[in-house]
Design a protein around this motif. Structure first.
Motif, PDB file in Angstrom:
ATOM      1  N   SER A  40      40.059  26.481  49.158  1.00 16.96           N
ATOM      2  CA  SER A  40      39.132  26.566  50.294  1.00 16.96           C
ATOM      3  C   SER A  40      39.784  26.190  51.619  1.00 16.96           C
ATOM      4  CB  SER A  40      37.925  25.661  50.046  1.00 16.96           C
ATOM      5  OG  SER A  40      38.348  24.300  49.914  1.00 16.96           O
ATOM      6  N   MET A  41      41.105  25.993  51.608  1.00 20.24           N
ATOM      7  CA  MET A  41      41.790  25.576  52.830  1.00 20.24           C
ATOM      8  C   MET A  41      41.793  26.710  53.853  1.00 20.24           C
ATOM      9  SD  MET A  41      45.012  23.212  51.632  1.00 20.24           S
ATOM     10  CE  MET A  41      45.700  24.390  50.471  1.00 20.24           C
ATOM     11  N   THR A  42      41.821  26.333  55.127  1.00 24.70           N
ATOM     12  CA  THR A  42      41.867  27.298  56.219  1.00 24.70           C
ATOM     13  C   THR A  42      42.907  26.842  57.233  1.00 24.70           C
ATOM     14  OG1 THR A  42      40.537  28.516  57.837  1.00 24.70           O
ATOM     15  CG2 THR A  42      40.031  26.171  57.552  1.00 24.70           C
ATOM     16  N   VAL A  43      43.001  27.541  58.360  1.00 24.05           N
ATOM     17  CA  VAL A  43      43.983  27.193  59.390  1.00 24.05           C
ATOM     18  C   VAL A  43      43.790  25.734  59.815  1.00 24.05           C
ATOM     19  CG1 VAL A  43      44.779  27.675  61.733  1.00 24.05           C
ATOM     20  CG2 VAL A  43      44.134  29.560  60.214  1.00 24.05           C
ATOM     21  N   GLY A  44      44.872  24.980  59.794  1.00 19.43           N
ATOM     22  CA  GLY A  44      44.819  23.574  60.182  1.00 19.43           C
ATOM     23  C   GLY A  44      44.627  22.612  59.035  1.00 19.43           C
ATOM     24  N   ASP A  70      40.287  25.479  63.716  1.00 17.82           N
ATOM     25  CA  ASP A  70      40.918  26.540  62.943  1.00 17.82           C
ATOM     26  C   ASP A  70      41.228  27.789  63.768  1.00 17.82           C
ATOM     27  OD1 ASP A  70      38.351  27.440  63.310  1.00 17.82           O
ATOM     28  OD2 ASP A  70      37.971  27.911  61.205  1.00 17.82           O
ATOM     29  N   SER A  71      41.139  27.676  65.089  1.00 15.36           N
ATOM     30  CA  SER A  71      41.429  28.816  65.959  1.00 15.36           C
ATOM     31  C   SER A  71      42.919  29.166  65.924  1.00 15.36           C
ATOM     32  CB  SER A  71      41.025  28.502  67.397  1.00 15.36           C
ATOM     33  OG  SER A  71      41.461  29.519  68.275  1.00 15.36           O
ATOM     34  N   GLN A  72      43.203  30.460  65.981  1.00 11.29           N
ATOM     35  CA  GLN A  72      44.579  30.924  66.142  1.00 11.29           C
ATOM     36  C   GLN A  72      44.801  31.567  67.514  1.00 11.29           C
ATOM     37  OE1 GLN A  72      45.127  33.460  62.594  1.00 11.29           O
ATOM     38  NE2 GLN A  72      46.474  31.872  61.787  1.00 11.29           N
ATOM     39  N   THR A  73      43.806  31.456  68.387  1.00 19.48           N
ATOM     40  CA  THR A  73      43.877  32.133  69.682  1.00 19.48           C
ATOM     41  C   THR A  73      43.641  31.183  70.850  1.00 19.48           C
ATOM     42  OG1 THR A  73      41.537  32.770  69.542  1.00 19.48           O
ATOM     43  CG2 THR A  73      43.163  34.346  68.711  1.00 19.48           C
ATOM     44  N   ALA A  74      43.814  29.891  70.630  1.00 24.62           N
ATOM     45  CA  ALA A  74      43.526  28.922  71.689  1.00 24.62           C
ATOM     46  C   ALA A  74      44.554  28.953  72.809  1.00 24.62           C
ATOM     47  CB  ALA A  74      43.448  27.514  71.096  1.00 24.62           C
TER      48      ALA A  74
END
Length: 449
Positions: free
Chosen positions: A292-296, A376-380
């Motif tokens: 269940s892991m996500t970005v970060g 979990d943003s990849q667009t910050a």
């Protein structure tokens, strides 16, 4: 990215036009040896100094002159003629300090009368007269930081809590077993109360003394203080050549990190373990046993020389990054707009990536002392200052290292690989203020000033 001959010719022609235009608008403007960089919409910039030796950290003194650490050389004093906007021309260059041990960190006291700089082992101070451009006798403030591997010791003088000096010490190599041990002092961010130090005061010992703001940070080169709340943020270079469950995942993992370590006014959100060397941050979720892991999310990596076995469940107990960035982009500095609306980050660029990544300066929206984007943003990180053809990197492009914002919101950028200083600013004002735009990793739209 493949560029056709006609496209290459078009870019070269455009670069020539931009260079000629800049020289007309600012007599004496310098020209880079590589293709003219690209600025975000509503921004512009100028190359204002060349021929330096690996310029890294920068600081403006009380007279408006720029002090620059030349790695392995010392500190140089640059005086500019300011034509407004980003039209600065170098008027005078003075060697302030010749000392080969100085390599990155620099700072000034709030009154501008004490200069600080660092080596791999120590932080030093000198009485400084900005008008006369002279220094007094050097004192050692902190020592005991020497280790192999990462050698820079970033300095931050708090404005919110004057009298505190923050130092970042990285790891002894890519994966450093000693960083598992909190008592080692490796991969630590610490604060030292220097308010009452005198010339005869013995130096602090980094490992034994000071206040731990965070540990388990592989190499938190960039350290910044958000001005409205006093929040301390770091940008961290994560590990290379990482594997998980026997699979090489280094091309797209782990992510570089922006971490929050609280404020100097409180111990809340402070002193925690940020994961390294056993736990690193997910960037690309296409890895074995992602669950269940996500970005970060912090995940356990394959290690062969650690003293303990760490699982993903253990990593969940570590402090997660506030934001995660593309792997191998190597963030080296973070500075905040005066109103706290933006963070500016220099991404020095890759050496361990299949394709060049980084080599840019980006900006991140902030509000109420924290990034606007979710964790979990990849667009910050929005592009502000980029190389026009990143495939030429690292041999024929700028590599941003240090940043410094002046009182009008203009941003100085050092490029250590090319020995240069750039200055950036909004196009619509001669005394610019930082922008307040939002968006993902793309060229920013016109800022509201």
């Amino acid at each position: 990215m493949h560029i056709s001959v006609s496209s290459t010719a078009l870019l070269a022609s455009l670069a020539h036009i931009l260079t000629a235009s800049a020289q007309d608008a600012c007599p004496g403007a310098l020209t880079p040896s590589y293709a003219q960089p690209v600025f975000a919409d509503g921004w512009t910039g100028s190359l204002v100094a060349k021929g330096l030796t690996r310029p890294r950290g920068m600081q403006l003194d009380s007279q408006g002159n720029l002090l620059v650490v030349q790695q392995g050389v010392g500190i140089v004093h640059l005086q500019f003629t300011d034509g407004g906007g980003t039209c600065l021309t170098l008027a005078k260059k003075t060697t302030l300090i010749t000392d080969s041990v100085l390599n990155h960190g620099i700072g000034l006291s709030e009154d501008g009368k004490t200069l600080y700089a660092s080596s791999v082992d120590a932080a030093f101070s000198w009485p400084y007269d900005a008008e006369a451009v002279t220094l007094g006798t050097k004192s050692t403030i902190v020592t005991g930081m020497n280790n192999a591997g990462h050698s820079t010791r970033t300095i931050l003088l708090s404005k919110k809590e004057p009298g505190w000096l923050i130092l970042s010490r990285g790891s002894a190599g890519n994966i450093d077993p000693l960083a598992e041990d909190k008592s080692s002092g490796h991969s630590h961010l610490k604060a030292f109360n220097i308010a009452n130090l005198t010339a005869s005061s013995p130096p602090y010992d980094f490992t034994a003394d000071g206040r731990i703001l965070g540990w388990g940070m592989r190499n938190a080169v960039g350290v910044g203080e958000e001005p409205t709340t006093g929040g301390i943020f770091t940008v961290e270079n994560s590990a290379d050549n990482v594997a998980r469950s026997g699979t090489d995942i280094h091309a797209t993992n782990p992510g570089e990190e922006m971490n929050f370590v609280g404020t100097l006014a409180s111990t809340e959100n402070q002193g925690g373990n940020y994961g390294y060397p056993n736990c690193l941050a997910v960037w690309n979720t296409d890895i074995p046993n992602i669950g269940s892991m996500t970005v970060g999310s912090q995940f356990a990596v394959d290690v062969t020389d650690q003293t303990t076995t760490v699982t993903d469940a253990d990593c969940e107990e570590r402090v997660k990054p506030r934001l995660t960035f593309e792997p191998h982009t190597a963030p080296l500095d973070v500075k905040f707009a005066a109103d706290g609306s933006k963070a500016f980050v220099s991404f020095h660029g890759s050496w361990n990536s299949p394709i060049p990544v980084g080599y840019r300066v980006a900006m991140i929206d902030f509000a109420n002392g924290q990034p606007v984007a979710a964790a979990d943003s990849q667009t910050a990180a929005v592009d502000l200052f980029t190389n026009s053809d990143i495939t030429k990197c690292p041999s024929a492009c700028f590599r941003p290292a240090g940043l410094f914002l002046d009182g009008t919101g203009r941003l100085f950028v050092s490029s250590d690989a090319t020995g240069e200083i750039w200055i950036l600013g909004p196009t619509s004002s001669t005394t610019p203020t930082p922008p307040a735009t939002s968006g993902g990793r793309r060229r920013a739209r016109l800022p509201r000033l």
